[in-house]
Design a protein around this motif. Sequence first.
Motif, PDB file in Angstrom:
ATOM      1  N   LEU A  98       3.758   0.463   0.070  1.00  0.00           N
ATOM      2  CA  LEU A  98       4.923   0.808   1.318  1.00  0.00           C
ATOM      3  C   LEU A  98       5.876   2.092   1.000  1.00  0.00           C
TER       4      LEU A  98
ATOM      5  N   SER B   6       5.695   4.007  -1.596  1.00  0.00           N
ATOM      6  CA  SER B   6       5.093   5.203  -1.968  1.00  0.00           C
ATOM      7  C   SER B   6       4.236   5.941  -0.912  1.00  0.00           C
ATOM      8  N   SER B   7       4.378   5.288   0.515  1.00  0.00           N
ATOM      9  CA  SER B   7       3.582   6.086   1.423  1.00  0.00           C
ATOM     10  C   SER B   7       4.432   6.020   2.871  1.00  0.00           C
ATOM     11  N   LYS B   8       5.246   4.835   2.926  1.00  0.00           N
ATOM     12  CA  LYS B   8       5.899   4.862   4.322  1.00  0.00           C
ATOM     13  C   LYS B   8       7.431   5.032   4.370  1.00  0.00           C
TER      14      LYS B   8
ATOM     15  N   GLN C 209      -3.508  -0.945   0.264  1.00  0.00           N
ATOM     16  CA  GLN C 209      -4.058   0.417   0.393  1.00  0.00           C
ATOM     17  C   GLN C 209      -5.331   0.341   0.097  1.00  0.00           C
TER      18      GLN C 209
END
Lengths: 268, 231
Positions: free
Chosen positions: A158, A160-162, B137
Amino acid sequence: MARIVVVTSGKGGVGKTTTSAAFAAGLARAGHRTAVVDFDVGLRNLDLIMGCERRVVYDFVNVINGEANLNQALIRDKRTQGLSILPASQTRDKDALTFEGVQAVLEGLAEDHDYIVCDSPAGIERGAHLAMYFADDALVVTNPEVSSVRDSDRVLGLLSSKTRRAEQGEDPVQEHLIITRYVPERVGKGEMLSVEDVGEILSIDLLGVIPESSAVLNASNSGVPVILEEQTDAGQAYDDVVARYLGQQREHRFITEKKGLFGRLFKG
Amino acid sequence: MGASAAGAAFELKGRMATLSVLRVLNADTNAVLVQLDARLAQAPGFFDGMPLVIAPGQSVALDTPALVALVSGLKARGLTPVAVADLSSEQAAEAGLGLLRNLDAPSPKAASARPTSDSPSAHESARVVTTPVRSGQQIYARGGDLVITAAVSAGAEVMADGHIHIYGSLRGRALAGVQGDVNARIFCRSLHAELVAVAGHYRLSEQMDAELIDGPVMIALQGDDLQLSAV
């Protein structure tokens, strides 16, 4: 420009609030103006660990709702100069946190602080998401057991993305691993994951290993960040963590077995 | 001696299969067939016998006579309509086809917005991932291979239409050939996978040979059999 540090884990009860309190106190003791913010709305704990629960007048949600300004809500720590606490609300829930409100509070704190430490609630829902969203650095707190490591792995995904940095394509959030409640003797018996095991699964920079210690519970009960208990193993381990975070080189401690009499006898 | 002495006469197995969907965007069957002829002429032989699912596009009312006409038109062109989706069971029965439900179940997030034009490039470039794929992911390399230079964590899922190469530990799930390519393979440096699959044939970790665990492994399909072998 203040640096925003989120203390997060996914799993509950691994030592996020203990780490937040110790880390923030350590930064302040090193001369950095530091604010520590409790994002665990509804399960307010940070003020207890910091020993300021009787000084809470206004809280994070009051500031977000415009019922108080930041200066009214911030509690100045009496022991450590340059350290302030923004307590969570106990009577509300995480939905009281709004994106714009959190952003405004962090921007307000950034004006006169060097570091803002965000104590994330457990889970990966709204409270935890808002706590990590604006972060520049993340301290990922993990116990040396599989479910905690799995949850930390999820949180790293999360991060690294959110987060704001991910969404805006900036440099990624700097991720640091803190392993807490470590017992080298139990690792030796195969009852606990080793530092190497955890490091291999999560593959991020290890900032420090905090040994399982009665000092942590004692410090919590007396409302003192454990880093201020300088004679204790956990206090020294957190001191190492802060020093490494600020760029010093320090050898990792508390990761090898202390050989007792029997250990020495039987292992030669 | 009853029938029990004889070997099983059949097996019934669930398989993931890839089907082309003919999404009908115009309720006028003739218009559909005219444009289809143009497409078929571009690639003679390519669509021969292709199984098709017929589904109406959004806000297109495909009535039963039009459906029946479409089905016979498709058959006349060498295509093989097998089912309808998003239509009633009565219409499916009338057209003599099966009925698919949940055709548009949540599909994996598209890997990238690569244009899928009819470019004449000889191969699809592989998708390369250099950061760890974390628990929760999901990565899908649509139309090509997937190369991962880091670890795939437990609880993560990586998928590709082609091969999958993982140069770290594989602890999560890896599914190669998800569009049905039986020649797709999975390569990993250290096998700890929860599940591996090629073209819908899968194997769970508890069904894997213990000797292969932790080692470099290639996973490929031989006939209907998923083979795991040390490399």
